[in-house]
Design an enzyme around this catalytic site. Structure first.
Site, PDB file in Angstrom:
ATOM      1  N   LEU A  25      35.714  41.617  46.561  1.00  0.00           N
ATOM      2  CA  LEU A  25      36.717  42.684  46.635  1.00  0.00           C
ATOM      3  C   LEU A  25      37.114  42.995  45.199  1.00  0.00           C
ATOM      4  O   LEU A  25      37.212  42.084  44.373  1.00  0.00           O
ATOM      5  CB  LEU A  25      37.949  42.238  47.425  1.00  0.00           C
ATOM      6  CG  LEU A  25      37.832  42.226  48.952  1.00  0.00           C
ATOM      7  CD1 LEU A  25      39.060  41.547  49.562  1.00  0.00           C
ATOM      8  CD2 LEU A  25      37.675  43.628  49.516  1.00  0.00           C
ATOM      9  N   ASP A  26      37.351  44.270  44.896  1.00  0.00           N
ATOM     10  CA  ASP A  26      37.704  44.596  43.517  1.00  0.00           C
ATOM     11  C   ASP A  26      39.087  44.042  43.173  1.00  0.00           C
ATOM     12  O   ASP A  26      39.858  43.630  44.041  1.00  0.00           O
ATOM     13  CB  ASP A  26      37.603  46.102  43.250  1.00  0.00           C
ATOM     14  CG  ASP A  26      38.601  46.915  44.034  1.00  0.00           C
ATOM     15  OD1 ASP A  26      39.800  46.830  43.707  1.00  0.00           O
ATOM     16  OD2 ASP A  26      38.205  47.641  44.961  1.00  0.00           O
ATOM     17  N   TYR A  27      39.387  44.064  41.914  1.00  0.00           N
ATOM     18  CA  TYR A  27      40.581  43.407  41.362  1.00  0.00           C
ATOM     19  C   TYR A  27      41.870  43.849  42.045  1.00  0.00           C
ATOM     20  O   TYR A  27      42.766  43.041  42.298  1.00  0.00           O
ATOM     21  CB  TYR A  27      40.641  43.713  39.867  1.00  0.00           C
ATOM     22  CG  TYR A  27      41.659  42.926  39.077  1.00  0.00           C
ATOM     23  CD1 TYR A  27      41.614  41.540  39.038  1.00  0.00           C
ATOM     24  CD2 TYR A  27      42.641  43.582  38.332  1.00  0.00           C
ATOM     25  CE1 TYR A  27      42.534  40.815  38.289  1.00  0.00           C
ATOM     26  CE2 TYR A  27      43.562  42.871  37.577  1.00  0.00           C
ATOM     27  CZ  TYR A  27      43.508  41.484  37.560  1.00  0.00           C
ATOM     28  OH  TYR A  27      44.416  40.775  36.823  1.00  0.00           O
TER      29      TYR A  27
END
Length: 257
Positions: free
Chosen positions: A120-122
């Site tokens: 999952l992105d930041y």
């Protein structure tokens, strides 16, 4: 003349070694002991390629290959699979040279060689699956098996149902190709914001943000709530749990194991 499997079975029975087949199947997530007994007597279980219908048969999962309805039974006591709720501002990695917060900071060093299946992105939140089962990890992440992923996205702006329908039926053209959602439904909306539930198979980087950004509705918040049959449920941000054998079996089945 008895075959190699029959001789091995007799050796186990004579020395009372191994584990009863119905008990092993129950531990592997195939249901109650009684249900597993029925599976055996119904002729659905094979050991080393030979049909087994006799209750009380003992097996050694380290040496025997067991199949139910043709599918391999995986049972390794050293394997563990986790469901983790990633908060925002946490990197989907086990190490960061810049010292930022990572998944390893959440799970600690309790489990050996555990790694995340996908990312999952930041700034995104929600479900990440982790395991030390290399075969399972490879299948979950491989595009060939098309594991469904479900997200709740909070969008900037108000969209109508026609937009959702178009994303499912026609899709949207991105730099790396056409992408369609499997499902899109509006959960809530007001003048400035729309909350949608989306389901898709693609695991491309930042795919949900890119889809809605491309049609003029930037994602303000993104939470992944489900991967295949595994749900986030009420797991709190920054915490994790060990999947049950039933859950692991359902995930294995979803990815063709």
């Amino acid at each position: 003349m008895p075959n190699a499997y029959s001789r091995a079975m007799k050796a186990h029975e004579d020395t009372n070694e191994g584990i009863r087949l119905q008990k092993l199947l129950a531990q592997a997530g195939f249901g109650s002991r009684r249900k597993c007994e029925e599976m055996i007597t119904d002729g659905r279980v094979e050991v080393d390629g030979e049909l087994v219908t006799e209750l009380g048969t003992r097996v050694d999962p380290a040496h025997h290959q067991i199949r139910v309805d043709g599918s391999r039974v995986h049972l390794n006591p050293n394997h563990v699979t986790l469901a983790l709720n990633k908060p925002k501002k946490v990197l989907s990695t086990m190490d960061d040279p810049k010292g930022r917060f990572t998944l390893a900071d959440i799970i600690g060093d309790k489990y050996d060689r555990v790694f995340h299946m996908g990312r999952l992105d930041y700034d995104s939140e929600g479900l990440i699956l982790m395991t030390n089962d290399g075969e399972l990890s490879q299948h979950v992440m491989h595009p060939r098996y098309e594991v469904e992923k479900t997200y709740i996205a909070t969008l900037q702006g108000k969209i109508g149902g026609n937009v959702c329908r178009r994303l499912v039926t026609q899709g949207v053209q991105l730099d790396d190709g056409l992408i369609r959602l499997d499902h899109c439904a509006i959960i809530d909306s007001n003048r400035d914001t729309t909350i949608v539930k989306v389901v898709l198979h693609s695991g491309k980087n930042r795919i949900v943000r890119r889809i809605f950004g491309a049609i003029g509705f930037p994602v303000k918040r993104l939470v992944r709530t489900q991967i295949g049959p595994i749900k986030l449920g009420d797991l709190k941000p920054g915490s994790y749990r060990v999947l049950s054998q039933v859950e692991v079996r359902s995930l294995q089945k979803a990815v063709g194991l």
